[in-house]
Design a protein around this motif. Structure first.
Motif, PDB file in Angstrom:
ATOM      1  N   SER A   1       1.039  -0.932   0.157  1.00  0.00           N
ATOM      2  CA  SER A   1       0.095  -0.425  -0.243  1.00  0.00           C
ATOM      3  C   SER A   1       0.748   1.497  -0.331  1.00  0.00           C
ATOM      4  N   THR A   2       1.995   1.456   0.255  1.00  0.00           N
ATOM      5  CA  THR A   2       3.265   2.558   1.011  1.00  0.00           C
ATOM      6  C   THR A   2       3.703   2.557  -0.992  1.00  0.00           C
ATOM      7  N   TYR A   3       3.989   1.506  -1.397  1.00  0.00           N
ATOM      8  CA  TYR A   3       4.103   1.591  -2.412  1.00  0.00           C
ATOM      9  C   TYR A   3       3.865   1.969  -3.914  1.00  0.00           C
ATOM     10  N   LYS A   4       1.816   1.486  -3.398  1.00  0.00           N
ATOM     11  CA  LYS A   4       0.957   2.126  -4.650  1.00  0.00           C
ATOM     12  C   LYS A   4       0.760   3.387  -4.041  1.00  0.00           C
ATOM     13  N   ASP A   5       0.904   3.656  -3.109  1.00  0.00           N
ATOM     14  CA  ASP A   5       0.745   5.276  -2.871  1.00  0.00           C
ATOM     15  C   ASP A   5       2.005   6.045  -3.504  1.00  0.00           C
ATOM     16  N   ILE A   6       2.836   5.637  -3.600  1.00  0.00           N
ATOM     17  CA  ILE A   6       3.975   6.761  -4.146  1.00  0.00           C
ATOM     18  C   ILE A   6       3.779   6.664  -5.727  1.00  0.00           C
ATOM     19  N   THR A   7       3.601   5.027  -5.977  1.00  0.00           N
ATOM     20  CA  THR A   7       3.830   5.370  -8.121  1.00  0.00           C
ATOM     21  C   THR A   7       2.407   6.050  -7.750  1.00  0.00           C
TER      22      THR A   7
END
Length: 171
Positions: free
Chosen positions: A28-34
């Motif tokens: 979810s953190t990665y998805k926020d960045i992308t």
């Protein structure tokens, strides 16, 4: 050219550092960045595309004309540099959006495979390393856009000042 070599050298260093540090992150953190990267890419792609169409209509007309004559920017190198910065930021932003699409596609395809399960840490670190690079390129793209806009405003102010000086001389 030197920048590309430096970035190519830094890529394995970033990967190794993240791997050695035992970096673990949630999807979810990665998805926020992308998602943020995609939003910025879309913004740059849209706004700068409109900017080109508005400020450089002759270039657009020559591109859409059947005779692919190059637009003439020989009068002012400042216009050429500005246009290069704008087009460069559009290209970077489109490549960033495409890269994120490919990363999501690879996750969808690989996430349930045995290879993914066995090498999840390396795959996550690889995805994070790629995302760090995408963030760098996106920041560079935003800086190019800001620079192009400041250059445009400076050009307007200097032309205005020159015109006022000419008007005062002719009075």
């Amino acid at each position: 050219m030197k920048k590309n070599i430096i970035l190519a050298i830094l890529l394995p260093i970033v990967f190794a550092s993240l791997f050695k540090a035992g970096t673990n992150f949630d999807y979810s953190t990665y998805k926020d960045i992308t998602s943020t990267l995609l939003a910025i890419s879309g913004m740059i792609f849209t706004i700068m595309g409109i900017w080109i169409a508005f400020l450089y209509p002759n270039a657009l007309l020559k591109i859409t004309n059947k005779n692919l004559n190059p637009a003439d920017f020989s009068e002012t190198s400042e216009d050429t540099k500005r246009l290069e910065a704008i087009v460069g930021s559009i290209i970077k932003s489109s490549l960033i959006a495409t890269s994120i699409l490919i990363l999501y596609l690879l996750k969808a395809i690989l996430s349930e495979t045995q290879i993914y399960q066995e090498h999840i840490h390396i795959i996550k670190i690889s995805a994070l390393t790629a995302t760090i690079y995408l963030c760098y390129f996106q920041i560079e793209s935003v800086v190019q856009v800001v620079y192009a806009n400041i250059s445009f405003l400076n050009d307007i102010h200097s032309k205005r000042a020159s015109r006022i000086a000419d008007d005062q001389l002719h009075k």
